[in-house]
Motif scaffolding. Structure first.
Motif, mmCIF file in Angstrom:
data_model
loop_
_atom_site.group_PDB
_atom_site.id
_atom_site.type_symbol
_atom_site.label_atom_id
_atom_site.label_comp_id
_atom_site.label_asym_id
_atom_site.label_seq_id
_atom_site.Cartn_x
_atom_site.Cartn_y
_atom_site.Cartn_z
ATOM 1 N N ALA A 1 0.842 -1.200 0.000
ATOM 2 C CA ALA A 1 0.000 0.000 0.000
ATOM 3 C C ALA A 1 0.872 1.243 0.000
ATOM 4 O O ALA A 1 2.072 1.199 0.308
ATOM 5 C CB ALA A 1 -0.922 0.001 1.217
ATOM 6 N N TRP A 2 0.226 2.375 -0.325
ATOM 7 C CA TRP A 2 0.921 3.645 -0.522
ATOM 8 C C TRP A 2 0.462 4.674 0.497
ATOM 9 O O TRP A 2 -0.732 4.801 0.764
ATOM 10 C CB TRP A 2 0.666 4.173 -1.931
ATOM 11 C CG TRP A 2 0.940 3.139 -2.962
ATOM 12 C CD1 TRP A 2 0.024 2.403 -3.667
ATOM 13 C CD2 TRP A 2 2.234 2.668 -3.372
ATOM 14 N NE1 TRP A 2 0.664 1.514 -4.496
ATOM 15 C CE2 TRP A 2 2.024 1.652 -4.337
ATOM 16 C CE3 TRP A 2 3.536 3.000 -3.032
ATOM 17 C CZ2 TRP A 2 3.070 0.985 -4.953
ATOM 18 C CZ3 TRP A 2 4.580 2.337 -3.637
ATOM 19 C CH2 TRP A 2 4.346 1.334 -4.595
ATOM 20 N N TRP A 3 1.437 5.396 1.008
ATOM 21 C CA TRP A 3 1.134 6.569 1.796
ATOM 22 C C TRP A 3 1.598 7.765 0.973
ATOM 23 O O TRP A 3 2.773 8.092 0.928
ATOM 24 C CB TRP A 3 1.863 6.496 3.131
ATOM 25 C CG TRP A 3 1.583 7.654 4.026
ATOM 26 C CD1 TRP A 3 0.787 8.718 3.785
ATOM 27 C CD2 TRP A 3 2.120 7.840 5.334
ATOM 28 N NE1 TRP A 3 0.777 9.583 4.851
ATOM 29 C CE2 TRP A 3 1.593 9.052 5.819
ATOM 30 C CE3 TRP A 3 2.990 7.111 6.137
ATOM 31 C CZ2 TRP A 3 1.921 9.547 7.084
ATOM 32 C CZ3 TRP A 3 3.307 7.605 7.382
ATOM 33 C CH2 TRP A 3 2.772 8.803 7.861
ATOM 34 N N CYS A 4 0.671 8.358 0.253
ATOM 35 C CA CYS A 4 0.999 9.500 -0.605
ATOM 36 C C CYS A 4 0.958 10.767 0.227
ATOM 37 O O CYS A 4 -0.050 11.485 0.275
ATOM 38 C CB CYS A 4 0.054 9.570 -1.801
ATOM 39 S SG CYS A 4 0.366 8.262 -2.998
ATOM 40 N N ARG B 1 -2.858 12.855 2.224
ATOM 41 C CA ARG B 1 -3.142 13.953 3.146
ATOM 42 C C ARG B 1 -4.047 15.022 2.541
ATOM 43 O O ARG B 1 -4.490 15.933 3.232
ATOM 44 C CB ARG B 1 -1.823 14.598 3.612
ATOM 45 C CG ARG B 1 -1.963 15.409 4.893
ATOM 46 C CD ARG B 1 -0.619 15.819 5.445
ATOM 47 N NE ARG B 1 0.074 16.769 4.592
ATOM 48 C CZ ARG B 1 1.333 17.160 4.802
ATOM 49 N NH1 ARG B 1 2.011 16.652 5.813
ATOM 50 N NH2 ARG B 1 1.912 18.029 4.004
ATOM 51 N N SER B 2 -4.299 14.926 1.276
ATOM 52 C CA SER B 2 -5.158 15.897 0.615
ATOM 53 C C SER B 2 -6.234 15.142 -0.143
ATOM 54 O O SER B 2 -6.143 13.936 -0.343
ATOM 55 C CB SER B 2 -4.336 16.773 -0.335
ATOM 56 O OG SER B 2 -5.134 17.791 -0.895
ATOM 57 N N ALA B 3 -7.256 15.862 -0.569
ATOM 58 C CA ALA B 3 -8.354 15.193 -1.269
ATOM 59 C C ALA B 3 -9.079 16.194 -2.143
ATOM 60 O O ALA B 3 -8.959 17.412 -1.969
ATOM 61 C CB ALA B 3 -9.333 14.575 -0.273
ATOM 62 N N TYR B 4 -9.841 15.668 -3.078
ATOM 63 C CA TYR B 4 -10.741 16.489 -3.860
ATOM 64 C C TYR B 4 -11.896 15.629 -4.355
ATOM 65 O O TYR B 4 -11.841 14.387 -4.288
ATOM 66 C CB TYR B 4 -10.029 17.171 -5.033
ATOM 67 C CG TYR B 4 -10.723 18.463 -5.394
ATOM 68 C CD1 TYR B 4 -10.820 19.485 -4.450
ATOM 69 C CD2 TYR B 4 -11.324 18.653 -6.631
ATOM 70 C CE1 TYR B 4 -11.481 20.662 -4.741
ATOM 71 C CE2 TYR B 4 -11.979 19.834 -6.930
ATOM 72 C CZ TYR B 4 -12.060 20.835 -5.972
ATOM 73 O OH TYR B 4 -12.735 22.003 -6.257
ATOM 74 N N GLY C 1 -9.325 4.552 -4.836
ATOM 75 C CA GLY C 1 -8.870 3.765 -3.692
ATOM 76 C C GLY C 1 -8.175 4.582 -2.624
ATOM 77 O O GLY C 1 -7.288 4.081 -1.931
ATOM 78 N N ALA C 2 -8.578 5.842 -2.469
ATOM 79 C CA ALA C 2 -7.900 6.755 -1.560
ATOM 80 C C ALA C 2 -8.580 6.806 -0.197
ATOM 81 O O ALA C 2 -9.800 6.744 -0.080
ATOM 82 C CB ALA C 2 -7.856 8.153 -2.167
ATOM 83 N N ILE C 3 -7.755 6.937 0.832
ATOM 84 C CA ILE C 3 -8.176 7.240 2.196
ATOM 85 C C ILE C 3 -7.495 8.555 2.561
ATOM 86 O O ILE C 3 -6.293 8.714 2.334
ATOM 87 C CB ILE C 3 -7.737 6.153 3.187
ATOM 88 C CG1 ILE C 3 -8.172 4.763 2.720
ATOM 89 C CG2 ILE C 3 -8.248 6.443 4.596
ATOM 90 C CD1 ILE C 3 -7.473 3.626 3.461
ATOM 91 N N THR C 4 -8.229 9.488 3.130
ATOM 92 C CA THR C 4 -7.636 10.773 3.503
ATOM 93 C C THR C 4 -7.556 10.883 5.015
ATOM 94 O O THR C 4 -8.482 10.476 5.722
ATOM 95 C CB THR C 4 -8.480 11.929 2.938
ATOM 96 O OG1 THR C 4 -8.469 11.846 1.518
ATOM 97 C CG2 THR C 4 -7.929 13.279 3.363
ATOM 98 N N TRP C 5 -6.418 11.413 5.492
ATOM 99 C CA TRP C 5 -6.352 11.686 6.925
ATOM 100 C C TRP C 5 -6.250 13.190 7.148
ATOM 101 O O TRP C 5 -5.990 13.954 6.233
ATOM 102 C CB TRP C 5 -5.224 10.906 7.581
ATOM 103 C CG TRP C 5 -3.902 11.579 7.742
ATOM 104 C CD1 TRP C 5 -3.429 12.191 8.865
ATOM 105 C CD2 TRP C 5 -2.843 11.665 6.765
ATOM 106 N NE1 TRP C 5 -2.156 12.661 8.661
ATOM 107 C CE2 TRP C 5 -1.774 12.355 7.382
ATOM 108 C CE3 TRP C 5 -2.709 11.244 5.440
ATOM 109 C CZ2 TRP C 5 -0.583 12.625 6.710
ATOM 110 C CZ3 TRP C 5 -1.520 11.519 4.770
ATOM 111 C CH2 TRP C 5 -0.485 12.187 5.399
ATOM 112 N N SER C 6 -6.466 13.602 8.386
ATOM 113 C CA SER C 6 -6.730 15.006 8.691
ATOM 114 C C SER C 6 -5.490 15.856 8.858
ATOM 115 O O SER C 6 -5.593 17.026 9.216
ATOM 116 C CB SER C 6 -7.592 15.112 9.952
ATOM 117 O OG SER C 6 -6.945 14.500 11.051
#
Length: 821
Positions: free
Chosen positions: A390-393, A460-463, A470-475
């Motif tokens: 998995a990736w932590w972008c 860490r970012s989202a749109y 398959g993205a998970i966003t953290w705050s």
């Protein structure tokens, strides 16, 4: 903006006005697209947010009278005032949803869009701060590129409506009425330009520029900084799940995450070597503490090649062997990768040679398809081919410019500083979309490489639209305080209300201590996990995290493994272990929610308005939420034992006030006590528990305590039934990883409780897949049936029976003497 002519064509209603043209396109019976421009033709640019829509048969008509046009679908009425083109939105019964001011409410202000010119006079300055490497260009100049518009869309919201959405933000505001929000990307902002109303509608803006939302003394509107035209979608529900379904119809469904992604993820800043990673995993296994994912934070790359997508051979000498060992222990590994590169590492040089870097010659340009492909090829060759999962972008809002100095800039300063930095390298029309395109490259690259592993991308970012990748966003990089913990809850609830389903946070906050020279490094606990005050805060954060889509501990300053907070027999250790094991017991329930997210556009992290939209008392509650259809979670966000810097709170009750929404009874999860909805109670909240209530009519499948999600296998399930009303639940199963479910390889088992008949039905299994468990023992538990009011004691009678389920329908009747098959 007076209407001068109109025409109903096959695809849309076209309007001519004194100041431009507009079109209203019925996308479905519940979704209307509205486009307005002062140009003489509509833009032909492809949307980055909204996908091409399959043709759908929509029944719609247009009627005209002396003052207005009315576009009508079976469930919506759109009234257009001829004199000003002001739009009023009503449901099919004529009930007002919302409206624009009668004067019109749609504004375009022409602007000149500038682009940056990099010539021989520029210099690039690179530096590293607490938030990583940044590269900035100095000495560049601007030139006019084209004309565009500031746009503003005004509303007259109704007195009784609450508004939510706009993404994840740090301020802790729940109901957005009477507030404002700046929509640009930065460390603790994840933007999704959609508002959701308790009157049963949502508005999604198809714009990727900087935006401002206001409902204050300056007006009620959303403003965009640079667009060719105003382009938005009005979505009618009226229920929030229907609004989310409309959003995902437009922007794409959320694919299944692997089952292990819903287990526990252990991280910190940072594990430095292969040996340390494996030691941590072995410790978890020896202690019988469940864990599915280890996370390798930044600087795992060789030497000073910042952003190089490969592991340092001295610290990680055998990546393939390391991954074999991790997989043999039933765990996975996520690795941090960055869009910024420095110090002329091989990845950076290759990007530069092919013209794929932005003007600072450090960040790659995901707006170029070939640059996205090269970025993936580098990640594949340096990491993925060794078995990394998995990736932590990280740092996907890559031009943060204000994380420096001892004093936090004012909000308007931060807006100006950061947006101007983005505009130095990106077209102003697209500055919010960097993370969206970056996520697209990772997702498409991995899917093209093979379908054996589902894409998991923690970013860490989202749109808007990012859920389809398959993205998970953290705050973001929060600081440890009780205020921060409290503010995290609305941040996640707003984010998921926009339709992007997977959100998480750093359990315990990223910064734990304080460095006065850095305004953002302002946690309250310099002694870290040695401080009982921080231990209490961490336990409460951990309890909240156990009921989020992703359950992940992370941060700097102090280690985060469970045993750092005490040993078995201490309240901190035992409570952390208790909630860790509860998370795994709930895995059949949680993974079924994930199945509903993908197959039914469901949302598992739910503000109360999802399920209690008509209950006005629930609209402003920002510290309670639903986790799926059954659980109402009520985190403790005040210290009861030790305050910051271990100052003992005085006169603090070890309870918290909880509102039980009306229209249903509730069960205390811990005691089985049944309570009536529509009342506030003082719920017991010692450190060992979080107030947790289950809605009457709920069916909750639970599993045994396992060490990782792979161990669930064919083990028995416990099915808890909470009587008081009819209920149902769909138990979802698939292979747990890979994309075979897209081919139909999955199964549902529908469970139903008929309250009046006191009958529970397990339906026939629908579907199949390789490895399907053909037979499973299920222990059915009917939770206590007596009613209790307020603080009264309740009978907690429990009837149970065990059935062996093999795929055919089973009916169980409960009576005072027990259960009958």
């Amino acid at each position: 903006m007076k209407l001068t002519d109109w025409e109903k064509r096959e695809d849309a209603l076209y309007l001519e006005t004194e100041s431009g043209i507009a079109k209203l396109t019925p996308v479905s019976n519940r979704i209307i697209r509205v486009v307005f421009t002062q140009d003489r033709e509509f833009s032909s640019k492809e949307s980055l947010v909204v996908l091409p829509q399959a043709e759908e048969s929509v029944r719609w008509e247009v009627r005209e009278d002396t003052e207005r046009l009315v576009l009508r679908t079976p469930v919506l009425q759109i009234e257009i005032r001829k004199e000003t083109c002001a739009i009023t939105y009503l449901d099919g019964n004529g009930r007002l949803l919302t409206k624009e001011p009668e004067r019109g409410g749609k504004t375009h202000v022409p602007i000149e869009v500038e682009k940056t010119v990099y010539d021989g006079n520029v210099t690039i300055k690179t530096g590293q701060g607490a938030d990583g490497v940044r590269a900035r260009v100095e000495g560049s100049r601007k030139t006019v590129d084209r004309r565009a518009y500031h746009t503003k869309l005004e509303f007259e919201w109704q007195q009784d409506e609450a508004l939510y959405g706009l993404g994840s933000h740090e301020e802790g505001v729940m109901n957005l009425r009477g507030s404002h929000q700046y929509l640009y990307q930065q460390n603790m902002k994840a933007v999704v330009p959609m508002i959701v109303s308790t009157r049963g509608y949502a508005v999604l803006w198809d714009s990727c520029s900087c935006m401002i939302f206001r409902d204050d003394m300056h007006g009620s509107y959303l403003w965009t900084d640079a667009d060719d035209e105003m382009d938005f979608y009005f979505i009618y529900g009226p229920e929030f799940d229907e609004l989310v379904g409309g959003y995902r119809k437009l922007t794409g469904a959320a694919p299944m995450l692997p089952k292990w992604a819903f287990g526990y993820a252990q991280s910190k800043e940072r594990y430095k070597s292969q040996e340390e990673l494996l030691d941590i995993l072995r410790e978890y296994r020896e202690r019988k503490l469940p864990l599915d994912l280890l996370i390798l934070d930044w600087q795992s790359w060789p030497g000073d090649w910042w952003g190089q997508k490969s592991l340092d051979p001295e610290r990680f000498p055998d990546p393939a062997g390391m991954m074999r060992s991790i997989h043999e222990e039933g765990a996975r590994l996520m690795v941090s990768i960055w869009p910024i590169m420095n110090n002329n590492g091989p990845n950076q040089q290759e990007m530069r040679n092919r013209g794929f870097l932005l003007g600072n010659q450090a960040n790659y340009d995901p707006f170029q398809p070939e640059a996205r492909r090269l970025y993936w090829d580098q990640a594949n060759d340096g990491l993925f081919k060794y078995g990394i999962d998995a990736w932590w972008c990280d740092c996907t809002e890559p031009f943060e410019a204000d994380w420096k100095g001892a004093v936090k800039p004012e909000p308007e300063q931060r807006l100006s500083i950061n947006v101007n930095e983005f505009k130095s390298y990106l077209d102003p029309e697209f500055i919010n979309a960097y993370s969206l395109l970056h996520s697209r490259g990772i997702y498409e690259g991995q899917r093209e490489t093979g379908d054996e592993k589902r894409v998991v991308n923690l970013t860490r970012s989202a749109y808007a639209g990012q859920q389809r990748y398959g993205a998970i966003t953290w705050s973001g990089d929060t600081a440890a305080s009780w205020t921060t913990l409290r503010n995290q809850i609305p941040a996640g609830l707003h984010f998921c209300a926009t339709g992007v389903p997977y959100w998480t946070m750093d359990i315990g906050a990223f910064f734990v201590g304080r460095k006065p020279e850095m305004w953002f490094w302002n946690g309250d606990y310099d002694r870290g996990c040695e401080d009982d005050g921080y231990r209490e805060l961490y336990v409460r954060w951990f309890q909240l995290g156990a009921f989020l889509p992703m359950f992940r501990s992370h941060g700097t300053d102090t280690p985060r493994e469970v045993w750092r907070f005490g040993e078995p027999g201490t309240v901190f250790y035992d409570t952390l272990a208790k909630f860790l094991r509860l998370r795994y017991r709930l895995m059949p329930y949680i993974y079924s929610l994930a199945g509903s997210v993908t197959h039914e556009h469901y949302t598992m992290l739910r503000m109360l308005a999802f399920d209690f939209r008509e209950d006005i008392r629930a609209h402003d509650i920002g510290d309670q939420f639903m986790f799926g259809p059954a659980f109402m979670v009520n985190p403790v966000t005040e210290p009861m034992y030790d305050g910051s810097r271990s100052r003992k709170p005085e006169g603090v009750s070890r309870t918290r006030q909880v509102y039980l929404p009306a229209g249903t009874d509730w069960y205390d999860f811990w005691t089985g006590k049944r309570l009536e909805g529509g009342q506030e109670i003082e719920a017991e909240a010692p450190l060992e528990i979080i107030p947790l209530f289950v809605r009457a009519g709920s069916i909750v499948p639970m599993g045994p305590v396992v060490q990782n999600t792979d161990e669930l296998g064919s083990q028995p399930y416990e099915i808890r039934i909470y009587p008081g009303r009819d209920g149902s639940f769909g138990l979802y199963e698939d292979e747990g990883d890979n994309y075979n479910y897209e081919k139909g390889d999955y199964a549902w088992i529908q469970m139903e409780w008929l309250d009046k008949e006191r009958t529970f039905r397990i339906g026939r299994r629908n579907g199949a897949f390789p490895g399907l468990v053909r037979e499973r023992r299920m222990n059915l538990i009917l939770v206590g049936t007596e009613s209790a009011q307020g603080n009264g004691e309740a009978e907690t009678n429990v009837f149970d029976c065990t059935v062996t389920y093999s795929g055919e329908a089973v009916v169980i009747s409960f009576d005072s003497g027990g259960a009958t098959l």
